[in-house]
Design a protein around this motif. Structure first.
Motif, PDB file in Angstrom:
ATOM      1  N   ARG A   1       2.352   0.860   9.638  1.00 21.15           N
ATOM      2  CA  ARG A   1       2.567   1.153   8.226  1.00 21.15           C
ATOM      3  C   ARG A   1       3.959   1.745   8.066  1.00 21.15           C
ATOM      4  NH1 ARG A   1      -2.029   0.938   5.322  1.00 21.15           N
ATOM      5  NH2 ARG A   1      -1.234   2.297   3.691  1.00 21.15           N
ATOM      6  N   ALA A   2       4.596   1.405   6.946  1.00 16.57           N
ATOM      7  CA  ALA A   2       5.933   1.927   6.666  1.00 16.57           C
ATOM      8  C   ALA A   2       6.039   2.297   5.190  1.00 16.57           C
ATOM      9  CB  ALA A   2       7.000   0.897   7.022  1.00 16.57           C
ATOM     10  N   LEU A   3       6.773   3.356   4.929  1.00 18.07           N
ATOM     11  CA  LEU A   3       7.069   3.783   3.567  1.00 18.07           C
ATOM     12  C   LEU A   3       8.578   3.715   3.398  1.00 18.07           C
ATOM     13  CD1 LEU A   3       6.308   5.047   0.847  1.00 18.07           C
ATOM     14  CD2 LEU A   3       6.430   7.292   1.972  1.00 18.07           C
ATOM     15  N   ASP A   4       9.019   2.911   2.449  1.00 14.19           N
ATOM     16  CA  ASP A   4      10.453   2.736   2.189  1.00 14.19           C
ATOM     17  C   ASP A   4      10.768   3.374   0.840  1.00 14.19           C
ATOM     18  OD1 ASP A   4      13.076   1.925   1.985  1.00 14.19           O
ATOM     19  OD2 ASP A   4      12.658  -0.224   2.142  1.00 14.19           O
ATOM     20  N   LEU A   5      11.234   4.618   0.884  1.00 10.52           N
ATOM     21  CA  LEU A   5      11.600   5.332  -0.342  1.00 10.52           C
ATOM     22  C   LEU A   5      13.029   4.985  -0.718  1.00 10.52           C
ATOM     23  CD1 LEU A   5      10.090   8.823   0.479  1.00 10.52           C
ATOM     24  CD2 LEU A   5       9.130   7.051  -0.999  1.00 10.52           C
ATOM     25  N   ALA A   6      13.289   4.878  -2.011  1.00  7.89           N
ATOM     26  CA  ALA A   6      14.610   4.464  -2.506  1.00  7.89           C
ATOM     27  C   ALA A   6      14.965   3.112  -1.892  1.00  7.89           C
ATOM     28  CB  ALA A   6      15.665   5.519  -2.205  1.00  7.89           C
ATOM     29  N   CYS A   7      14.024   2.186  -1.988  1.00  8.84           N
ATOM     30  CA  CYS A   7      14.138   0.895  -1.293  1.00  8.84           C
ATOM     31  C   CYS A   7      15.175  -0.048  -1.877  1.00  8.84           C
ATOM     32  CB  CYS A   7      12.786   0.201  -1.265  1.00  8.84           C
ATOM     33  SG  CYS A   7      12.223  -0.337  -2.897  1.00  8.84           S
ATOM     34  N   GLY A   8      15.677   0.252  -3.052  1.00  8.06           N
ATOM     35  CA  GLY A   8      16.660  -0.656  -3.642  1.00  8.06           C
ATOM     36  C   GLY A   8      16.036  -2.010  -3.911  1.00  8.06           C
ATOM     37  N   ALA A   9      16.720  -3.068  -3.500  1.00  7.88           N
ATOM     38  CA  ALA A   9      16.218  -4.428  -3.720  1.00  7.88           C
ATOM     39  C   ALA A   9      15.117  -4.793  -2.731  1.00  7.88           C
ATOM     40  CB  ALA A   9      17.372  -5.420  -3.623  1.00  7.88           C
ATOM     41  N   GLY A  10      14.856  -3.941  -1.757  1.00  8.95           N
ATOM     42  CA  GLY A  10      13.729  -4.148  -0.852  1.00  8.95           C
ATOM     43  C   GLY A  10      14.042  -4.887   0.432  1.00  8.95           C
ATOM     44  N   ARG A  11      15.303  -4.963   0.819  1.00 10.12           N
ATOM     45  CA  ARG A  11      15.652  -5.763   2.009  1.00 10.12           C
ATOM     46  C   ARG A  11      14.954  -5.265   3.266  1.00 10.12           C
ATOM     47  NH1 ARG A  11      21.330  -3.816   4.379  1.00 10.12           N
ATOM     48  NH2 ARG A  11      21.254  -1.668   3.687  1.00 10.12           N
ATOM     49  N   HIS A  12      14.823  -3.958   3.437  1.00 10.01           N
ATOM     50  CA  HIS A  12      14.155  -3.440   4.631  1.00 10.01           C
ATOM     51  C   HIS A  12      12.637  -3.616   4.543  1.00 10.01           C
ATOM     52  CE1 HIS A  12      17.983  -0.957   4.995  1.00 10.01           C
ATOM     53  NE2 HIS A  12      18.020  -1.893   5.912  1.00 10.01           N
ATOM     54  N   ALA A  13      12.081  -3.386   3.374  1.00  9.73           N
ATOM     55  CA  ALA A  13      10.638  -3.567   3.190  1.00  9.73           C
ATOM     56  C   ALA A  13      10.239  -5.017   3.438  1.00  9.73           C
ATOM     57  CB  ALA A  13      10.239  -3.134   1.780  1.00  9.73           C
ATOM     58  N   LEU A  14      11.012  -5.946   2.917  1.00  7.27           N
ATOM     59  CA  LEU A  14      10.709  -7.361   3.129  1.00  7.27           C
ATOM     60  C   LEU A  14      10.845  -7.746   4.598  1.00  7.27           C
ATOM     61  CD1 LEU A  14      12.480  -8.849  -0.010  1.00  7.27           C
ATOM     62  CD2 LEU A  14      10.020  -8.708   0.418  1.00  7.27           C
ATOM     63  N   TYR A  15      11.856  -7.242   5.250  1.00  4.32           N
ATOM     64  CA  TYR A  15      12.062  -7.513   6.675  1.00  4.32           C
ATOM     65  C   TYR A  15      10.835  -7.061   7.477  1.00  4.32           C
ATOM     66  CZ  TYR A  15      14.141  -7.384  11.333  1.00  4.32           C
ATOM     67  OH  TYR A  15      14.396  -7.575  12.668  1.00  4.32           O
ATOM     68  N   LEU A  16      10.378  -5.837   7.208  1.00  5.99           N
ATOM     69  CA  LEU A  16       9.219  -5.314   7.918  1.00  5.99           C
ATOM     70  C   LEU A  16       7.950  -6.099   7.599  1.00  5.99           C
ATOM     71  CD1 LEU A  16       9.911  -1.496   7.492  1.00  5.99           C
ATOM     72  CD2 LEU A  16       9.987  -2.798   9.640  1.00  5.99           C
ATOM     73  N   ALA A  17       7.728  -6.398   6.333  1.00  3.02           N
ATOM     74  CA  ALA A  17       6.520  -7.124   5.926  1.00  3.02           C
ATOM     75  C   ALA A  17       6.455  -8.496   6.580  1.00  3.02           C
ATOM     76  CB  ALA A  17       6.483  -7.252   4.408  1.00  3.02           C
ATOM     77  N   ARG A  18       7.570  -9.157   6.696  1.00  2.00           N
ATOM     78  CA  ARG A  18       7.598 -10.481   7.329  1.00  2.00           C
ATOM     79  C   ARG A  18       7.294 -10.409   8.827  1.00  2.00           C
ATOM     80  NH1 ARG A  18      12.709 -11.645   3.764  1.00  2.00           N
ATOM     81  NH2 ARG A  18      11.670 -12.587   1.973  1.00  2.00           N
ATOM     82  N   ARG A  19       7.360  -9.217   9.373  1.00  2.00           N
ATOM     83  CA  ARG A  19       7.054  -9.018  10.791  1.00  2.00           C
ATOM     84  C   ARG A  19       5.702  -8.347  11.005  1.00  2.00           C
ATOM     85  NH1 ARG A  19      11.713 -10.109   9.754  1.00  2.00           N
ATOM     86  NH2 ARG A  19      13.139 -11.089  11.209  1.00  2.00           N
ATOM     87  N   GLY A  20       4.873  -8.378   9.979  1.00  2.00           N
ATOM     88  CA  GLY A  20       3.506  -7.902  10.113  1.00  2.00           C
ATOM     89  C   GLY A  20       3.247  -6.461   9.746  1.00  2.00           C
ATOM     90  N   TRP A  21       4.243  -5.755   9.241  1.00  2.00           N
ATOM     91  CA  TRP A  21       4.068  -4.367   8.839  1.00  2.00           C
ATOM     92  C   TRP A  21       3.411  -4.299   7.458  1.00  2.00           C
ATOM     93  CZ3 TRP A  21       6.063   0.141  11.359  1.00  2.00           C
ATOM     94  CH2 TRP A  21       6.674  -0.126  12.592  1.00  2.00           C
ATOM     95  N   HIS A  22       2.658  -3.243   7.211  1.00  2.00           N
ATOM     96  CA  HIS A  22       2.100  -2.945   5.886  1.00  2.00           C
ATOM     97  C   HIS A  22       3.076  -1.961   5.249  1.00  2.00           C
ATOM     98  CE1 HIS A  22      -1.706  -4.916   6.690  1.00  2.00           C
ATOM     99  NE2 HIS A  22      -1.590  -4.423   7.912  1.00  2.00           N
ATOM    100  N   VAL A  23       3.791  -2.407   4.218  1.00  2.00           N
ATOM    101  CA  VAL A  23       4.899  -1.626   3.661  1.00  2.00           C
ATOM    102  C   VAL A  23       4.628  -1.241   2.212  1.00  2.00           C
ATOM    103  CG1 VAL A  23       7.385  -1.603   3.221  1.00  2.00           C
ATOM    104  CG2 VAL A  23       6.486  -2.930   5.139  1.00  2.00           C
ATOM    105  N   THR A  24       4.900   0.006   1.899  1.00  2.00           N
ATOM    106  CA  THR A  24       4.939   0.472   0.519  1.00  2.00           C
ATOM    107  C   THR A  24       6.395   0.799   0.228  1.00  2.00           C
ATOM    108  OG1 THR A  24       2.718   1.398   0.652  1.00  2.00           O
ATOM    109  CG2 THR A  24       4.155   2.228  -1.111  1.00  2.00           C
ATOM    110  N   ALA A  25       6.958   0.144  -0.782  1.00  2.00           N
ATOM    111  CA  ALA A  25       8.365   0.335  -1.139  1.00  2.00           C
ATOM    112  C   ALA A  25       8.449   0.862  -2.568  1.00  2.00           C
ATOM    113  CB  ALA A  25       9.119  -0.976  -1.007  1.00  2.00           C
TER     114      ALA A  25
END
Length: 76
Positions: free
Chosen positions: A33-57
């Motif tokens: 699981r990952a929490l991306d605060l101040a995620c902006g356009a979400g580039r890090h959240a999307l990267y993690l999600a595409r690799r199987g992470w459960h992300v809240t951005a």
């Protein structure tokens, strides 16, 4: 300090690729699981999600929320 909403409207916020520090860390971690605060356009959240992470951005920028589909959560 820059006006972030204006930068997002102009597309000047950040590159599309995730930061090298994140990609290196993900190489040695199991997805979780990952929490991306101040995620902006979400580039890090999307990267993690595409690799199987459960992300809240989360980001407070009005321009970012308008640029991400219709503002509803996205499923990967």
């Amino acid at each position: 300090m820059a006006d972030w909403d204006e930068r997002y409207r102009k597309g000047e916020h950040a590159p599309a690729e995730p930061h090298q520090l994140l990609t290196q860390a993900v190489d040695v971690l199991l997805p979780g699981r990952a929490l991306d605060l101040a995620c902006g356009a979400g580039r890090h959240a999307l990267y993690l999600a595409r690799r199987g992470w459960h992300v809240t951005a989360v980001d407070s920028s009005v321009s970012v929320s308008k640029s991400r589909a219709d503002g509803r959560p996205q499923r990967m």
